[in-house]
Write a protein that holds these residues in place. Structure first.
Motif, PDB file in Angstrom:
ATOM      1  N   SER A  33       0.838  -1.203   0.000  1.00 13.50           N
ATOM      2  CA  SER A  33       0.000   0.000   0.000  1.00 13.50           C
ATOM      3  C   SER A  33       0.873   1.254   0.000  1.00 13.50           C
ATOM      4  O   SER A  33       2.053   1.213   0.373  1.00 13.50           O
ATOM      5  CB  SER A  33      -0.900   0.015   1.237  1.00 13.50           C
ATOM      6  N   GLU A  35       0.559   3.710   2.018  1.00 12.42           N
ATOM      7  CA  GLU A  35       0.890   3.993   3.414  1.00 12.42           C
ATOM      8  C   GLU A  35       2.095   3.178   3.881  1.00 12.42           C
ATOM      9  O   GLU A  35       2.965   3.675   4.586  1.00 12.42           O
ATOM     10  CB  GLU A  35      -0.318   3.706   4.322  1.00 12.42           C
ATOM     11  N   GLU A  36       2.144   1.900   3.472  1.00 12.89           N
ATOM     12  CA  GLU A  36       3.263   1.047   3.849  1.00 12.89           C
ATOM     13  C   GLU A  36       4.570   1.562   3.236  1.00 12.89           C
ATOM     14  O   GLU A  36       5.598   1.640   3.915  1.00 12.89           O
ATOM     15  CB  GLU A  36       2.996  -0.386   3.397  1.00 12.89           C
ATOM     16  N   GLN A  38       5.201   4.636   2.347  1.00 15.16           N
ATOM     17  CA  GLN A  38       5.552   5.891   3.031  1.00 15.16           C
ATOM     18  C   GLN A  38       6.252   5.610   4.353  1.00 15.16           C
ATOM     19  O   GLN A  38       7.232   6.272   4.688  1.00 15.16           O
ATOM     20  CB  GLN A  38       4.306   6.742   3.265  1.00 15.16           C
ATOM     21  N   SER A  39       5.773   4.631   5.088  1.00 12.38           N
ATOM     22  CA  SER A  39       6.410   4.314   6.372  1.00 12.38           C
ATOM     23  C   SER A  39       7.831   3.800   6.161  1.00 12.38           C
ATOM     24  O   SER A  39       8.722   4.078   6.955  1.00 12.38           O
ATOM     25  CB  SER A  39       5.579   3.310   7.171  1.00 12.38           C
ATOM     26  N   TRP A  40       8.053   3.063   5.088  1.00 11.46           N
ATOM     27  CA  TRP A  40       9.413   2.601   4.797  1.00 11.46           C
ATOM     28  C   TRP A  40      10.357   3.771   4.597  1.00 11.46           C
ATOM     29  O   TRP A  40      11.492   3.745   5.063  1.00 11.46           O
ATOM     30  CB  TRP A  40       9.436   1.726   3.545  1.00 11.46           C
ATOM     31  N   PHE A  42      10.240   6.676   5.954  1.00 12.11           N
ATOM     32  CA  PHE A  42      10.577   7.240   7.262  1.00 12.11           C
ATOM     33  C   PHE A  42      11.535   6.345   8.030  1.00 12.11           C
ATOM     34  O   PHE A  42      12.325   6.815   8.828  1.00 12.11           O
ATOM     35  CB  PHE A  42       9.313   7.490   8.082  1.00 12.11           C
ATOM     36  N   GLU A  43      11.481   5.028   7.787  1.00 11.45           N
ATOM     37  CA  GLU A  43      12.366   4.077   8.450  1.00 11.45           C
ATOM     38  C   GLU A  43      13.759   4.050   7.814  1.00 11.45           C
ATOM     39  O   GLU A  43      14.688   3.509   8.390  1.00 11.45           O
ATOM     40  CB  GLU A  43      11.770   2.671   8.392  1.00 11.45           C
ATOM     41  N   ALA A  46      13.434  -0.228   2.809  1.00 10.29           N
ATOM     42  CA  ALA A  46      12.241  -0.653   2.070  1.00 10.29           C
ATOM     43  C   ALA A  46      12.308  -2.152   1.840  1.00 10.29           C
ATOM     44  O   ALA A  46      13.383  -2.748   1.859  1.00 10.29           O
ATOM     45  CB  ALA A  46      12.146   0.071   0.735  1.00 10.29           C
ATOM     46  N   TRP A  53      15.018  -6.867   3.042  1.00  9.57           N
ATOM     47  CA  TRP A  53      15.026  -5.474   3.475  1.00  9.57           C
ATOM     48  C   TRP A  53      16.243  -4.793   2.857  1.00  9.57           C
ATOM     49  O   TRP A  53      17.362  -5.292   2.982  1.00  9.57           O
ATOM     50  CB  TRP A  53      15.078  -5.387   4.990  1.00  9.57           C
TER      51      TRP A  53
END
Length: 74
Positions: A33, A35-36, A38-40, A42-43, A46, A53
């Motif tokens: 998604s 959203e998923e 986008q969170s990557w 920030f982390e 990916a 990873w």
């Protein structure tokens, strides 16, 4: 150019990106998604298309690109 609907958001997708969306293996995961992904970002990493990873703009040791790279988002 075509449009695809991912998680309720419309994206413009080129033929090259469409080709990148095809799984490299039959058991490859579905497209993550927005959203998923986008969170990557920030982390600082990916998921690659094969589940490894990696750096957001990188490839894993097996040669699989990150989803962000494969979809042409970076």
């Amino acid at each position: 150019m075509t449009t695809d609907d991912l998680s309720g958001q419309t994206l413009i997708v080129s033929r090259e990106t469409k080709e990148a969306q095809k799984p490299e293996r039959e058991d490859a995961a579905e497209i993550p998604s927005i959203e998923e992904m986008q969170s990557w970002m920030f982390e600082g990493g990916a998921e690659a298309r094969d589940g490894c990873w990696v750096e957001p703009d990188g490839r894993c040791e097996h040669g699989s690109p990150s989803w962000l790279l494969a979809l042409g988002l970076i």
